[in-house]
Design an enzyme around this catalytic site. Structure first.
Site, PDB file in Angstrom:
ATOM      1  N   ARG A  17       0.837  -1.202   0.000  1.00 27.59           N
ATOM      2  CA  ARG A  17       0.000   0.000   0.000  1.00 27.59           C
ATOM      3  C   ARG A  17       0.876   1.258   0.000  1.00 27.59           C
ATOM      4  O   ARG A  17       0.587   2.238  -0.676  1.00 27.59           O
ATOM      5  CB  ARG A  17      -0.913   0.043   1.236  1.00 27.59           C
ATOM      6  CG  ARG A  17      -1.754  -1.189   1.518  1.00 27.59           C
ATOM      7  CD  ARG A  17      -2.955  -1.345   0.610  1.00 27.59           C
ATOM      8  NE  ARG A  17      -2.636  -1.812  -0.716  1.00 27.59           N
ATOM      9  CZ  ARG A  17      -2.204  -3.044  -1.009  1.00 27.59           C
ATOM     10  NH1 ARG A  17      -2.013  -3.942  -0.069  1.00 27.59           N
ATOM     11  NH2 ARG A  17      -1.971  -3.389  -2.252  1.00 27.59           N
ATOM     12  N   ASN A  20      -9.061   8.498   5.337  1.00 31.27           N
ATOM     13  CA  ASN A  20      -8.014   7.931   4.490  1.00 31.27           C
ATOM     14  C   ASN A  20      -6.666   7.924   5.205  1.00 31.27           C
ATOM     15  O   ASN A  20      -6.362   8.825   5.979  1.00 31.27           O
ATOM     16  CB  ASN A  20      -7.896   8.723   3.189  1.00 31.27           C
ATOM     17  CG  ASN A  20      -9.202   8.713   2.405  1.00 31.27           C
ATOM     18  OD1 ASN A  20      -9.997   7.793   2.543  1.00 31.27           O
ATOM     19  ND2 ASN A  20      -9.425   9.735   1.599  1.00 31.27           N
ATOM     20  N   VAL A  21      -5.851   6.938   4.876  1.00 31.83           N
ATOM     21  CA  VAL A  21      -4.534   6.838   5.500  1.00 31.83           C
ATOM     22  C   VAL A  21      -3.430   7.360   4.586  1.00 31.83           C
ATOM     23  O   VAL A  21      -2.250   7.298   4.926  1.00 31.83           O
ATOM     24  CB  VAL A  21      -4.223   5.378   5.943  1.00 31.83           C
ATOM     25  CG1 VAL A  21      -5.199   4.936   7.020  1.00 31.83           C
ATOM     26  CG2 VAL A  21      -4.255   4.406   4.766  1.00 31.83           C
ATOM     27  N   ASP A  22      -3.812   7.901   3.420  1.00 33.01           N
ATOM     28  CA  ASP A  22      -2.812   8.469   2.521  1.00 33.01           C
ATOM     29  C   ASP A  22      -2.489   9.909   2.929  1.00 33.01           C
ATOM     30  O   ASP A  22      -3.139  10.487   3.799  1.00 33.01           O
ATOM     31  CB  ASP A  22      -3.299   8.400   1.066  1.00 33.01           C
ATOM     32  CG  ASP A  22      -4.609   9.168   0.846  1.00 33.01           C
ATOM     33  OD1 ASP A  22      -4.613  10.397   1.056  1.00 33.01           O
ATOM     34  OD2 ASP A  22      -5.627   8.547   0.478  1.00 33.01           O
ATOM     35  N   HIS A  28      -7.974   7.373  10.919  1.00 31.57           N
ATOM     36  CA  HIS A  28      -7.588   5.960  10.884  1.00 31.57           C
ATOM     37  C   HIS A  28      -6.085   5.743  10.748  1.00 31.57           C
ATOM     38  O   HIS A  28      -5.643   4.663  10.370  1.00 31.57           O
ATOM     39  CB  HIS A  28      -8.342   5.247   9.744  1.00 31.57           C
ATOM     40  CG  HIS A  28      -9.830   5.237   9.963  1.00 31.57           C
ATOM     41  ND1 HIS A  28     -10.744   5.105   8.940  1.00 31.57           N
ATOM     42  CD2 HIS A  28     -10.566   5.352  11.096  1.00 31.57           C
ATOM     43  CE1 HIS A  28     -11.977   5.139   9.443  1.00 31.57           C
ATOM     44  NE2 HIS A  28     -11.887   5.302  10.739  1.00 31.57           N
ATOM     45  N   THR A  49     -17.498   9.306   0.939  1.00 32.10           N
ATOM     46  CA  THR A  49     -17.667   8.344   2.029  1.00 32.10           C
ATOM     47  C   THR A  49     -19.149   8.024   2.166  1.00 32.10           C
ATOM     48  O   THR A  49     -19.995   8.913   2.064  1.00 32.10           O
ATOM     49  CB  THR A  49     -17.110   8.863   3.367  1.00 32.10           C
ATOM     50  OG1 THR A  49     -17.514   7.987   4.425  1.00 32.10           O
ATOM     51  CG2 THR A  49     -17.594  10.269   3.685  1.00 32.10           C
TER      52      THR A  49
END
Length: 224
Positions: free
Chosen positions: A57, A88-90, A105, A171
């Site tokens: 990822r 989002n984790v980006d 998150h 979302t």
């Protein structure tokens, strides 16, 4: 005083940059059961698998760029006080220029000690077994896994309570606790909901824009 724009973003905004949404229709993440690669139990059973999943990822994230929706949201800071709360984790919001981003998150480009969740460091390469914090404990992805506390939730709630305008993008508002955030906005807050397949309908202070993020954000900015 500047209006406070609060933006809630989910996987839909990053999908246009080429980041696959983690969970497919069958509930699998890149062919893996969620319990294998996104829970503390999965990490305890097979840490190598979990680390490799997030390495892939991370590698993918470093190959993509922010899209026009990210860039347009960043420009809002010139005219308004703007806070982005993302599931989002980006890091695409930050790369686009947004300076006030809350990651509910976790963050893919950070890792933390398995023994001290506050011992966090930036990480852009592969993470493998044997990579340790300064105290010798294995490092893990700085991601909120299922069953773990969403530590930024309280901060996000306080932000939503001060929103003059709330923009929800990409979302479904089905993942809790994040889905509850819109209910903390003051009663008369103007809400825009941008999603190509919206699951709610417009009402008095809620405007639904059935578009993908890049188109919908542009429309909302013109309305602001």
């Amino acid at each position: 005083m500047k209006k406070h724009i609060v933006v809630l973003t989910g996987a839909g905004i990053s999908a246009e940059s080429g980041i696959k949404t983690f969970r497919d229709a069958d509930g699998l993440w890149e062919g893996h059961d969620v319990m294998q690669i996104a829970t503390p139990q999965g990490f305890a059973i097979n840490p190598k698998l979990v680390l490799e999943f997030y390495n892939q990822r991370r590698k993918q994230l470093l190959e993509v760029l922010p899209n026009q929706a990210h860039l347009d949201l960043a420009k809002l800071e010139k005219a308004f006080k703007t806070t982005i709360i993302t599931q989002n984790v980006d890091d695409l919001h930050e790369r686009a220029g947004s300076t006030n981003v809350i990651h509910l998150h976790g963050e893919l480009l950070k890792v933390r000690s398995t023994k001290n969740q506050n011992d966090i460091q930036t990480w852009t390469k592969n993470l493998v077994l044997g990579d340790t914090c300064k105290n010798g404990h294995q490092l893990r992805p700085h991601i909120v896994w299922f069953g773990e506390d969403v530590t930024m939730m309280d901060k996000a709630i306080e932000v939503c309570k001060t929103a003059d305008v709330l923009i929800i993008i990409g979302t479904s508002m089905q993942v809790y606790p994040a889905a509850s955030l819109m209910h903390y906005a003051p009663e008369n807050t103007t809400i825009y909901f941008i999603d190509p397949k919206p699951n709610i309908e417009s009402k008095t202070n809620l405007t639904v824009i059935a578009e993908k993020a890049t188109v919908g954000v542009n429309k909302v900015i013109k309305l602001l």
